[in-house]
Design a protein around this motif. Structure first.
Motif, short mmCIF file in Angstrom:
data_model
loop_
_atom_site.label_atom_id
_atom_site.label_comp_id
_atom_site.label_asym_id
_atom_site.label_seq_id
_atom_site.Cartn_x
_atom_site.Cartn_y
_atom_site.Cartn_z
N UNK A 134 0.85 -1.19 0.00
CA UNK A 134 0.00 0.00 0.00
C UNK A 134 0.88 1.24 0.00
N UNK A 135 0.40 2.28 -0.66
CA UNK A 135 1.14 3.54 -0.75
C UNK A 135 0.87 4.41 0.47
N UNK A 136 1.80 5.32 0.74
CA UNK A 136 1.68 6.24 1.87
C UNK A 136 0.40 7.06 1.79
N UNK A 137 0.03 7.45 0.57
CA UNK A 137 -1.13 8.29 0.35
C UNK A 137 -1.66 8.01 -1.06
N UNK A 138 -2.92 8.32 -1.35
CA UNK A 138 -3.47 8.03 -2.68
C UNK A 138 -2.77 8.82 -3.80
N UNK A 139 -2.77 8.21 -5.00
CA UNK A 139 -2.18 8.84 -6.18
C UNK A 139 -3.22 8.91 -7.29
N UNK A 140 -2.94 9.76 -8.27
CA UNK A 140 -3.78 9.85 -9.47
C UNK A 140 -3.27 8.80 -10.46
N UNK A 141 -4.04 7.75 -10.66
CA UNK A 141 -3.58 6.67 -11.51
C UNK A 141 -3.51 7.06 -12.98
N UNK A 142 -4.37 7.99 -13.41
CA UNK A 142 -4.37 8.36 -14.83
C UNK A 142 -3.14 9.17 -15.24
N UNK A 143 -2.43 9.76 -14.28
CA UNK A 143 -1.22 10.50 -14.63
C UNK A 143 0.04 9.93 -13.95
N UNK A 144 -0.07 8.73 -13.39
CA UNK A 144 1.09 8.00 -12.86
C UNK A 144 1.54 7.00 -13.91
N UNK A 145 2.84 6.75 -13.98
CA UNK A 145 3.36 5.86 -15.02
C UNK A 145 4.70 5.28 -14.61
N UNK A 146 5.22 4.35 -15.44
CA UNK A 146 6.52 3.76 -15.18
C UNK A 146 7.26 3.58 -16.49
N UNK A 147 8.60 3.63 -16.40
CA UNK A 147 9.46 3.45 -17.57
C UNK A 147 10.65 2.58 -17.18
N UNK A 148 11.27 1.99 -18.18
CA UNK A 148 12.51 1.24 -18.00
C UNK A 148 13.59 1.92 -18.83
N UNK A 149 14.72 2.24 -18.19
CA UNK A 149 15.81 2.87 -18.92
C UNK A 149 17.12 2.62 -18.20
N UNK A 150 18.12 2.20 -18.94
CA UNK A 150 19.47 1.98 -18.41
C UNK A 150 19.49 1.10 -17.17
N UNK A 151 18.70 0.03 -17.19
CA UNK A 151 18.69 -0.92 -16.09
C UNK A 151 17.97 -0.45 -14.84
N UNK A 152 17.13 0.59 -14.99
CA UNK A 152 16.38 1.13 -13.84
C UNK A 152 14.91 1.25 -14.21
N UNK A 153 14.04 0.77 -13.30
CA UNK A 153 12.61 1.03 -13.44
C UNK A 153 12.33 2.32 -12.68
#
Length: 158
Positions: free
Chosen positions: A68-87
């Motif tokens: 669980x996260x510390x506090x709620x987030x906006x899922x529609x503007x949250x994202x993830x990327x992979x670059x240079x061996x880091x998520x």
């Protein structure tokens, strides 16, 4: 000038003495950085971001993170990327200006001194955002810092 008020360093999230990930925050977002294991195809990694929960792992294996996260987030503007061996996971705060003491609820909290430093930095970042012609990079607070979310009527929305 706003760059001067960006996070100076990332915080380490430790579990049993091992670094699980690093993180930092701005007024708007919390960023999580996970070093990926070598020799695993990028298509094997996944990240599920929910309003109050994050899950990260390699398909077909138990999740690496499932918390669980510390506090709620906006899922529609949250994202993830992979670059240079880091998520890199970018979580858009639902409550802009809120100081997070950890991305994960109830675990890895910053100590009170580090939390106070984060709150002061976010407050100066708010001042900079609201007063773009001024340089707050050398400003300091004496004593306790007000909450950047609620100080003087709260953060103005665009």
């Amino acid at each position: 000038m706003a760059e001067k008020l960006a996070p100076e360093k990332r915080h380490s999230f430790l579990h049993n003495g091992e670094k699980v990930f690093e993180w930092d925050q701005t007024l708007d977002e919390v960023n999580i950085y996970i070093n990926l294991p070598p020799n695993v195809s990028s298509k094997q990694f996944y990240c599920k971001i929910q309003s109050k929960h994050v899950e990260v792992g390699i398909k077909g294996n138990p999740p690496y993170l499932n918390h669980d996260l510390f506090s709620p987030v906006k899922t529609d503007s949250s994202f993830w990327t992979l670059e240079d061996g880091i998520m890199h996971i970018t979580l858009q705060k639902r409550d802009k200006g809120q100081t997070w003491s950890s991305p994960i609820l109830g675990q890895g909290q910053l100590d009170p001194y580090a939390t106070d430093l984060e709150q002061k930095r976010l407050m100066l970042q708010r001042f900079q955002e609201e007063n773009p012609g001024f340089d707050f990079s050398q400003a300091q607070f004496t004593g306790s810092c007000p909450d950047p979310r609620t100080f003087m009527g709260g953060i103005r929305s665009d």
